[in-house]
Structures are given as C-alpha cells and as structure tokens.
Design an enzyme around this catalytic site. Structure first.
Site, PDB file in Angstrom:
ATOM      1  N   SER A  46      -4.485  -9.580   5.600  1.00 36.31           N
ATOM      2  CA  SER A  46      -4.152  -8.315   6.251  1.00 36.31           C
ATOM      3  C   SER A  46      -5.352  -7.658   6.933  1.00 36.31           C
ATOM      4  O   SER A  46      -5.174  -6.827   7.821  1.00 36.31           O
ATOM      5  CB  SER A  46      -3.544  -7.336   5.245  1.00 36.31           C
ATOM      6  OG  SER A  46      -4.434  -7.110   4.161  1.00 36.31           O
ATOM      7  N   ASP A 352      -5.027   3.355   3.823  1.00 30.81           N
ATOM      8  CA  ASP A 352      -3.867   3.432   2.937  1.00 30.81           C
ATOM      9  C   ASP A 352      -4.182   3.096   1.480  1.00 30.81           C
ATOM     10  O   ASP A 352      -3.280   2.858   0.687  1.00 30.81           O
ATOM     11  CB  ASP A 352      -2.761   2.489   3.446  1.00 30.81           C
ATOM     12  CG  ASP A 352      -3.211   1.029   3.496  1.00 30.81           C
ATOM     13  OD1 ASP A 352      -4.349   0.743   3.081  1.00 30.81           O
ATOM     14  OD2 ASP A 352      -2.426   0.176   3.966  1.00 30.81           O
ATOM     15  N   HIS A 355      -6.789  -0.802   2.632  1.00 31.25           N
ATOM     16  CA  HIS A 355      -7.352  -1.284   3.891  1.00 31.25           C
ATOM     17  C   HIS A 355      -8.234  -0.214   4.525  1.00 31.25           C
ATOM     18  O   HIS A 355      -7.922   0.979   4.451  1.00 31.25           O
ATOM     19  CB  HIS A 355      -6.233  -1.660   4.866  1.00 31.25           C
ATOM     20  CG  HIS A 355      -5.270  -2.661   4.304  1.00 31.25           C
ATOM     21  ND1 HIS A 355      -4.101  -2.282   3.687  1.00 31.25           N
ATOM     22  CD2 HIS A 355      -5.326  -4.010   4.246  1.00 31.25           C
ATOM     23  CE1 HIS A 355      -3.466  -3.368   3.284  1.00 31.25           C
ATOM     24  NE2 HIS A 355      -4.196  -4.422   3.601  1.00 31.25           N
TER      25      HIS A 355
END
Length: 400
Positions: A46, A352, A355
């Site tokens: 991610s 968040d 990240h």
C-alpha cells in the site's frame, strides 16, 4: 510482551543503527547503466499502490480507500492511493519528467504502459500466504511478490513479443527502465503483529522476507533489469496504530527524541540491516547492474526527529481516524464509522494511522532524489533527467 530482541543468556540486544549499517555494508557503486529512464516499474504494497487495490478487491465497494477523504488534498478524489495525496512513487516519476505510474490492472494494451506500470497492491506481502498458514496464522489470500512478478512477465509479453520465452526483444525496454522493488515486507510483519502473534515468532520471518525480495530482484535482473531501487522498511515504531496497540507506561520503551516505540524501530532496523547485506551480495553477483538501497527509515526519521522543519505539528498523530492521542482507535477507521478528519493533513505525520501523509512521502522522496538517502546516490544514475525544482515536484497538477 517482549520489548527487545534477546541474545544468549537473556541479554537485550540493540540492533545496528542504520547509519552504521549503511557505512559498513554498502560498497563502491557500479557505473550507472543509463542516465535517464523512459519507464518506471514498481512493485510493493500500500505504500506504493496507485490503484491496483481497487481492481483486486473490486467486490468491496464499501472500502473507505476507494472514496473520499482519501485523495482529498491533491487529486480531490480517491485515487487508489492510501493517503491524502501523492506517494513517493509519484514524486520520483514527476522528477523524471514522466506521468504518474498507472496501476497495471487498469491497462490492457501495450500503449497503456508506454511509461511503465505499477504492480504494487495494498495489503500485499513479500511471502505467499502458505508461509503464514504453515506457521499457524492465516492472512487470507492476499497478493504477494510472486504474483506481482507474474503480472510483470505478462506485461512484457505485450510490450515486446519475442520468440518463445527469450523475451530478447525487451532489451531496450529493460535498459531504459527504472525498477522500484518495494517497499515490500511490511505487511509480513504488520498483519501478524497487529493480530498479536508473538513478537519472538514474527522476528523469525525476516530472513525469509529478505530472501524473497532477493529472489525477486534476481528474477528481474534475469529478465534484463539494469537499474533497481530497493527501499527498506519505515520506522514502524512511529506508526500511530502501533503506538496505540503497544502503549506502555515504561518510558524506556520509547525513543526520547521522537516518542516512537523503541523496540519496534529496532526491529525495522534489523530488517533493513539484513536487506543491506543481501543487496551487497547481489551487487557482487551482478556487477553490471546498479542496485540502489533507498533508506526510507533514515529519511522518515529525519521528519520525526525535526517535524517543524517540514511544517508538521503532529508527527505521531493521524489526520483521519478515531481521534485520541494518536488520532486512531481500535473501532474506527478513516472513512468508516464516526471518524474524525483534521483540517490540515500537511501538519500531520500520518494520514490514517497506518500510512504517511503526503507531506512525509514528499520528504522521503526528496531525500532519495537528492541522493542523501540512497546508496549509491540515485542522482548519479539519472543526473541528466532528475528535476528537483520545488514548483515541479510539489505543486504541478497532472492528470492520472
């Protein structure tokens, strides 16, 4: 919960500082294979995904990553990135004068990959799920490095059809491309650690993770890659979700300069030390290939140690999440439930809770592009095409 790695006789071992490891283990750089790049190919999780997650998990339209507030500060819509704006890969592509790297799963024709492709997927691991199942922990059927490499081989068949399996027609494509292999491996630790798998067990995964990264690099070199950037792990002890999950009343569990969890950062440095050692071996095996270590840990640590220099007021707090000391809670996610959203994401170190914010990604990218956090310096391999002007790398709007 054990807070340190232990040696014989129960002695607590502090793992090698990154600066010392880099100095000791990174040797002389080979001559760069190319001064400029026409394509960027990226692999990872991610931290590098630019939209593949949407295609892999297309049946889960409720996932908050696929809607605002993700993407709010730069794209002004959810772009498939796990942050409020751009990631390191975006800044690197921009500095090379290339378009943002498209997610591989969004393309179908050779024309879709004229400037490269991104194979990274949110939640991806280096190791296949069977590795974890064999150790009593099920991470589900996530994407892993072997799958991403298979996608890459499929794409090569589109870009440069060749006789049989030789892919001999791909030499120009491979010579003129920059390969970014990672960041990958973080989820091999994140998923079990946050499910409370014993830390002593998770530590033992690291050699296997490094071996998988190494074999993937070797495969890319076999296919013709000449310049590869391999990022290390971030200082995971500074991640808000970890700070919440492993809160401690003991001051000695935290770094005095940053407030990050000491033992988790020691583990990240351990992973990076093994990676640096492995890259040095690969350089000796492939002297005509440029293999660049990207020190994400060092670049991010600069931000956490001196956040005000980057305009950050809340380095260990998420902008979007459940609120509280670290901006996160166990029952609320960014974009889901009664979540809280800050007014100025650029003032937060985390977007968040898992990240980084775009501000931190930009700081990492600038450190890499200027050469201060790459070994050998990436600037020496692309001196004729890297553009580091603030207006170009920071504020120029581009279409996806």
């Amino acid at each position: 919960m054990t807070s340190y790695l232990y040696g014989g006789g129960g002695r607590r071992l502090l793992l090698f500082p990154m600066a010392a490891a880099v100095a000791a283990l990174v040797g002389a750089a080979p001559s760069p294979a190319s001064a400029c790049y026409t394509r960027v190919f990226s692999f990872g999780d991610s931290l590098a995904d630019t939209g593949n997650y949407h295609f892999v998990y297309s049946d889960d339209d409720s996932d908050p990553v696929l809607r605002l507030p993700y993407g709010e500060t730069f794209f002004h819509r959810a772009s498939g990135r796990f942050t409020d704006g751009r990631i390191v890969l975006d800044f690197i592509a921009d500095a090379l004068g290339l378009p943002f790297v498209p997610p591989y799963l969004s393309g179908r024709r050779a024309e879709d990959f004229l400037h490269g492709a991104n194979f990274a997927v949110g939640r991806a691991t280096a190791l296949a799920p069977d590795f974890f199942r064999d150790r009593g922990f099920d991470i589900g059927d996530v994407v892993h490095l072997d799958m991403e490499l298979e996608w890459f081989r499929d794409m090569l068949g589109l870009l440069c059809p060749a006789d049989g399996l030789s892919l001999s027609g791909c030499s120009d494509v491979m010579n003129q491309s920059l390969f970014i292999v990672g960041e990958i491996g973080g989820n091999d630790y994140n998923l079990p650690l946050l499910e409370r798998v014993a830390f002593e067990d998770v530590v033992t995964f690291a050699p296997a993770v490094i071996a998988k990264v190494s074999s993937s690099i070797t495969e890319l070199i076999r296919l013709g890659a000449k310049t590869l950037v391999v990022p290390g792990n971030l200082p995971i002890g500074c991640i808000p979700m970890y700070l919440l999950a492993f809160q401690s009343d003991e001051n000695e569990d935290y770094e005095p300069g940053t407030g990050c969890i000491k033992w988790l950062n020691e583990f990240a440095r351990y992973h990076n030390k093994l990676l640096i050692q492995e890259l040095e071996k690969l350089r000796k095996l492939h002297p005509r290939v440029t293999i660049i270590y990207a020190d994400y840990y060092g670049a991010a640590t600069e931000v956490f140690a001196s956040p005000q220099q980057y305009g950050i007021e809340y380095p260990l707090m998420a902008c979007c999440g459940g609120g509280g000391r670290y901006g996160v809670s166990s029952g609320v996610r960014c974009g889901r439930g009664e979540y809280k959203l800050c007014e100025n994401p650029e003032m937060h170190g985390s977007w968040d809770g898992m990240h980084p914010s775009e501000t931190v990604y930009k700081a990492i990218a600038m450190s890499l592009l200027r050469g201060s956090r790459t070994q050998p310096p990436i600037a020496t391999t692309a001196s004729s095409c890297i553009q580091l002007s603030e207006t170009r790398i920071s504020f120029e709007d581009k279409s996806l």
